[in-house]
Each structure stands twice: as C-alpha cells, then as structure tokens.
Scaffold this motif. Structure first.
Motif, PDB file in Angstrom:
ATOM      1  N   ASN A 145    -111.174 -34.050 -63.940  1.00 25.77           N
ATOM      2  CA  ASN A 145    -110.412 -33.258 -62.975  1.00 25.77           C
ATOM      3  C   ASN A 145    -108.933 -33.338 -63.329  1.00 25.77           C
ATOM      4  N   PRO A 146    -108.266 -32.202 -63.579  1.00 29.18           N
ATOM      5  CA  PRO A 146    -106.853 -32.252 -63.948  1.00 29.18           C
ATOM      6  C   PRO A 146    -105.936 -32.574 -62.773  1.00 29.18           C
ATOM      7  N   ASN A 147    -106.460 -32.504 -61.551  1.00 20.27           N
ATOM      8  CA  ASN A 147    -105.663 -32.850 -60.371  1.00 20.27           C
ATOM      9  C   ASN A 147    -105.785 -34.348 -60.119  1.00 20.27           C
ATOM     10  N   VAL A 148    -104.722 -35.072 -60.448  1.00 18.75           N
ATOM     11  CA  VAL A 148    -104.747 -36.537 -60.427  1.00 18.75           C
ATOM     12  C   VAL A 148    -103.801 -37.057 -59.352  1.00 18.75           C
ATOM     13  N   VAL A 149    -104.299 -38.017 -58.579  1.00 21.94           N
ATOM     14  CA  VAL A 149    -103.469 -38.745 -57.627  1.00 21.94           C
ATOM     15  C   VAL A 149    -103.420 -40.201 -58.060  1.00 21.94           C
ATOM     16  N   VAL A 150    -102.215 -40.743 -58.180  1.00 26.55           N
ATOM     17  CA  VAL A 150    -102.029 -42.159 -58.472  1.00 26.55           C
ATOM     18  C   VAL A 150    -101.603 -42.845 -57.175  1.00 26.55           C
ATOM     19  N   CYS A 151    -102.345 -43.876 -56.775  1.00 22.15           N
ATOM     20  CA  CYS A 151    -102.066 -44.607 -55.538  1.00 22.15           C
ATOM     21  C   CYS A 151    -101.627 -46.029 -55.890  1.00 22.15           C
ATOM     22  N   VAL A 152    -100.430 -46.405 -55.444  1.00 21.74           N
ATOM     23  CA  VAL A 152     -99.864 -47.697 -55.838  1.00 21.74           C
ATOM     24  C   VAL A 152     -99.548 -48.517 -54.586  1.00 21.74           C
ATOM     25  N   HIS A 153     -99.981 -49.753 -54.604  1.00 23.01           N
ATOM     26  CA  HIS A 153     -99.996 -50.648 -53.451  1.00 23.01           C
ATOM     27  C   HIS A 153     -98.663 -51.348 -53.210  1.00 23.01           C
ATOM     28  N   GLY A 154     -98.656 -52.174 -52.163  1.00 23.56           N
ATOM     29  CA  GLY A 154     -97.482 -52.946 -51.802  1.00 23.56           C
ATOM     30  C   GLY A 154     -97.337 -54.242 -52.578  1.00 23.56           C
ATOM     31  N   LEU A 155     -96.335 -55.018 -52.211  1.00 20.71           N
ATOM     32  CA  LEU A 155     -95.840 -56.143 -53.004  1.00 20.71           C
ATOM     33  C   LEU A 155     -96.898 -57.158 -53.395  1.00 20.71           C
ATOM     34  N   THR A 156     -97.745 -57.585 -52.458  1.00 20.96           N
ATOM     35  CA  THR A 156     -98.736 -58.623 -52.761  1.00 20.96           C
ATOM     36  C   THR A 156    -100.164 -58.088 -52.734  1.00 20.96           C
ATOM     37  N   ARG A 157    -100.329 -56.789 -52.717  1.00 18.66           N
ATOM     38  CA  ARG A 157    -101.645 -56.186 -52.526  1.00 18.66           C
ATOM     39  C   ARG A 157    -102.248 -55.787 -53.879  1.00 18.66           C
ATOM     40  N   GLN A 158    -103.230 -54.877 -53.865  1.00 15.05           N
ATOM     41  CA  GLN A 158    -103.909 -54.443 -55.095  1.00 15.05           C
ATOM     42  C   GLN A 158    -104.559 -53.083 -54.834  1.00 15.05           C
ATOM     43  N   GLY A 159    -105.067 -52.474 -55.910  1.00 12.47           N
ATOM     44  CA  GLY A 159    -105.475 -51.079 -55.851  1.00 12.47           C
ATOM     45  C   GLY A 159    -106.636 -50.769 -54.934  1.00 12.47           C
ATOM     46  N   ARG A 160    -107.474 -51.752 -54.604  1.00 12.07           N
ATOM     47  CA  ARG A 160    -108.612 -51.480 -53.741  1.00 12.07           C
ATOM     48  C   ARG A 160    -108.185 -51.247 -52.287  1.00 12.07           C
ATOM     49  N   ASP A 161    -106.908 -51.448 -51.990  1.00 15.18           N
ATOM     50  CA  ASP A 161    -106.399 -51.070 -50.666  1.00 15.18           C
ATOM     51  C   ASP A 161    -106.662 -49.603 -50.357  1.00 15.18           C
ATOM     52  N   PHE A 162    -106.787 -48.776 -51.395  1.00 13.57           N
ATOM     53  CA  PHE A 162    -106.885 -47.339 -51.203  1.00 13.57           C
ATOM     54  C   PHE A 162    -108.322 -46.822 -51.221  1.00 13.57           C
ATOM     55  N   ASP A 163    -109.306 -47.698 -51.105  1.00 13.61           N
ATOM     56  CA  ASP A 163    -110.700 -47.259 -51.216  1.00 13.61           C
ATOM     57  C   ASP A 163    -111.036 -46.129 -50.238  1.00 13.61           C
ATOM     58  N   SER A 164    -110.651 -46.273 -48.985  1.00 14.45           N
ATOM     59  CA  SER A 164    -111.002 -45.249 -47.990  1.00 14.45           C
ATOM     60  C   SER A 164    -110.324 -43.932 -48.293  1.00 14.45           C
ATOM     61  N   LEU A 165    -109.048 -43.980 -48.609  1.00 15.34           N
ATOM     62  CA  LEU A 165    -108.316 -42.758 -48.947  1.00 15.34           C
ATOM     63  C   LEU A 165    -108.874 -42.136 -50.215  1.00 15.34           C
ATOM     64  N   ALA A 166    -109.143 -42.951 -51.233  1.00 19.39           N
ATOM     65  CA  ALA A 166    -109.632 -42.433 -52.512  1.00 19.39           C
ATOM     66  C   ALA A 166    -110.972 -41.726 -52.346  1.00 19.39           C
ATOM     67  N   GLN A 167    -111.856 -42.307 -51.569  1.00 25.80           N
ATOM     68  CA  GLN A 167    -113.152 -41.664 -51.347  1.00 25.80           C
ATOM     69  C   GLN A 167    -112.991 -40.327 -50.628  1.00 25.80           C
ATOM     70  N   ALA A 168    -112.029 -40.250 -49.717  1.00 28.19           N
ATOM     71  CA  ALA A 168    -111.798 -39.008 -48.989  1.00 28.19           C
ATOM     72  C   ALA A 168    -111.198 -37.927 -49.885  1.00 28.19           C
ATOM     73  N   LEU A 169    -110.471 -38.339 -50.923  1.00 23.70           N
ATOM     74  CA  LEU A 169    -109.815 -37.384 -51.820  1.00 23.70           C
ATOM     75  C   LEU A 169    -110.647 -37.044 -53.053  1.00 23.70           C
ATOM     76  N   ALA A 170    -111.697 -37.825 -53.313  1.00 22.28           N
ATOM     77  CA  ALA A 170    -112.390 -37.759 -54.601  1.00 22.28           C
ATOM     78  C   ALA A 170    -113.069 -36.421 -54.874  1.00 22.28           C
ATOM     79  N   ALA A 171    -113.404 -35.659 -53.844  1.00 16.97           N
ATOM     80  CA  ALA A 171    -114.035 -34.357 -54.083  1.00 16.97           C
ATOM     81  C   ALA A 171    -113.058 -33.380 -54.709  1.00 16.97           C
ATOM     82  N   ASP A 172    -111.776 -33.572 -54.467  1.00 14.51           N
ATOM     83  CA  ASP A 172    -110.756 -32.636 -54.945  1.00 14.51           C
ATOM     84  C   ASP A 172    -109.859 -33.199 -56.033  1.00 14.51           C
ATOM     85  N   PHE A 173    -109.865 -34.522 -56.198  1.00 13.24           N
ATOM     86  CA  PHE A 173    -108.926 -35.164 -57.116  1.00 13.24           C
ATOM     87  C   PHE A 173    -109.618 -36.253 -57.932  1.00 13.24           C
TER      88      PHE A 173
END
Length: 296
Positions: free
Chosen positions: A30-58
């Motif tokens: 998919n050429p439509n890419v979203v990069v999600c970047v976390h806070g100071l002490t966190r990590q990328g799995r913070d965005f699991d819920s958002l990523a799943q909601a966006l995955a059909a389009d991005f």
C-alpha cells in the motif's frame, strides 16, 4: 487480535551501528503509509488499536525508537536526542520502498514522537519537498511546561523490577494516569509490551540511559529549544492536527491555540477527561485521527 509483521533496520550512530525494530500493519504494497511514533519511555505497540483501525486503508509502521522496546540500546547514551531519532526515521522511511519521486508518509507522533515528526516535517530535500504529507501531533507542541518536565524526571531512568506483569502494569498506571480512563484489560494490553522477563522477574523495555540527556537540560537550553521548535513549526506547510488532552500538564491550551494561528494553522481537537497523553485506544480518539488521515 491479528498480529503485526515484525522487522528491523540497521541505523548508524556516532559509536557504530544499532538496530531499530518496528512492526507494521496493513498491506505491505500500500503506497499510503502512516508512521506512528511513541513517547519518551514507550514503544511502537502503543499504537496497536489505532493501527488496526487504519490498516484497511494504510500501511501502518510503528517503530521502537532506539533504546526502547525491541530496538538496540546506544553505546553512548548522550545520543538519545532528537537528531538521532530523526536520522533513524529517515533511514526507516528510505527502507520502506516508497516511490522515490514522492516518498511521503503521514505521521502520528505522541509526545516525543510528535517532536521528532515536527522536526522531520520541517526538513526539505533538494527539490524543496518534505517527507511528511500530513502531521498529527498528539499532546505536544513547541513549548513544554516545566511542571511536566519535573514530573517525568521524577521517574525517568529509575530501574524497576517487578514480580509479575500485573505488578508492572500497576506501577505504570501510577505514573501514567494522565492517559485517561482504561479498562484493566486495556491497560494490561498497553503494559505488556513495556516489559520483558529477566530471570524470575520483569523489567522495563527501555534503556535507563535515556534519562541522561533529558536531565542534562536546563532553563537556558529549554528556552533555546523552544525557540527552535517554534521556528520549525512556523515553517511547516503540511496539514497538521493537534490533539490535546484537556487536562494535559505538558501542552497548555495557550500553546495549542497558538498552534492554530501560526505556521500550518493546525486543527485543534481536545479530548475530555484525558491529560498527557491520549492513547488512541478509545474509539472517539481513533475516529479523530481516521477522519484527518482518510485518503482523498
């Protein structure tokens, strides 16, 4: 829950090389890419819920910034600063196989991840183009309050050991209540990727060394940093969304409103009942981002 694809890339730093881990959701072509970047002490799995909601389009890419999650730790902790993170994320974007003529991504950045996104969005290539097409700044702006810096400094870099996942989750909740209401199940899901086993115990998945450059800052360097960030913000031309936890102690309403008047004249949405910072677990928070990023 479907599991994301896991991968990593090799990045350069002042002492050598390090690997940055990331997960991605959605179709890899998919050429439509979203990069999600976390806070100071966190990590990328913070965005699991958002990523799943966006995955059909991005194609949604969620890195663990160096020193966090499954990424390597730096040999020299003084490298835990925005220029290092920007360089690593440019390396990641280059590795995604985007159209070299228009290698743009949408960006969702929480706290530190928003500062990195702001810095990257203000940079231009030789043709005057930015790598960032649309920018979401989650509870962060050019001005950061001294109270929030003190609050974060009170726990940052203090090694903790936990007897169980639940004990770790309870500790994280004690320092993260600004994230707003979550069910026990939701909070445990956010907490599990934050820890790893160490013998019979559990420890946090971040390098305590990230506290070194954070705590080295002072009032003078903070003023210089704020002026530079406003300069970068004022140079932005991409559509920008600012989300603010209505009870945030980091992003004041005054700063957020100024961001609607300066630079890209961001759209501002406040999230009631939340401080620093919205987690994109609640459906209403996800809906705000989906609406802003929806493909035209």
């Amino acid at each position: 829950m479907n599991e994301p694809r896991q991968s990593s890339i090799l990045c350069a730093d002042a002492q050598g090389l390090h690997r940055m881990a990331y997960v991605e959701w959605g179709a890899a072509d998919n050429p439509n890419v979203v990069v999600c970047v976390h806070g100071l002490t966190r990590q990328g799995r913070d965005f699991d819920s958002l990523a799943q909601a966006l995955a059909a389009d991005f194609r949604v890419v969620c890195p663990d910034v160096v020193g966090r999650g499954r990424s390597d730790w730096l040999a020299d902790p003084t490298g835990y600063q925005v220029p290092t993170y920007v360089a690593d994320l440019v390396t990641l974007i280059a590795a995604l196989g985007l159209d070299p003529r228009t290698p743009q991504v949408d960006w969702v950045g929480t706290s530190m991840g928003g500062i990195v996104g702001l810095a990257l969005a203000s940079m231009r290539d030789g043709r005057g183009h930015s790598l960032v097409r649309r920018l979401v700044l989650n509870d962060v702006g050019p001005a950061i309050t001294a109270d929030s810096v003190q609050r974060i400094g009170n726990y940052l870099g203090q090694p903790k050991r936990f007897a169980s996942e639940q004990e770790a989750a309870d500790y994280f909740w004690s320092i993260s209540q600004g994230f707003g209401p979550h069910t026990p199940k939701q909070w445990l899901a956010l907490s599990r990727p934050q820890i790893k086993r160490d013998g019979a115990e559990w420890i946090s998945r971040y390098d305590p060394g990230i506290a070194l450059p954070f705590k080295a800052a002072n009032a003078a360097t903070a003023r210089i940093g704020e002026a530079l960030l406003w300069q970068r913000y004022d140079s932005l031309t991409c559509p920008t969304l600012v989300l603010r936890g209505a009870e945030s102690d980091l992003l004041t309403r005054e700063t957020a409103e100024a961001m609607t008047q300066r630079g890209p004249k961001a759209k501002l949405v406040e999230i009631a009942g939340v401080g620093h910072a919205p987690t994109f677990v609640a459906p209403d928070q996800i809906a705000v981002v989906r609406e802003f990023l929806k493909p035209s």
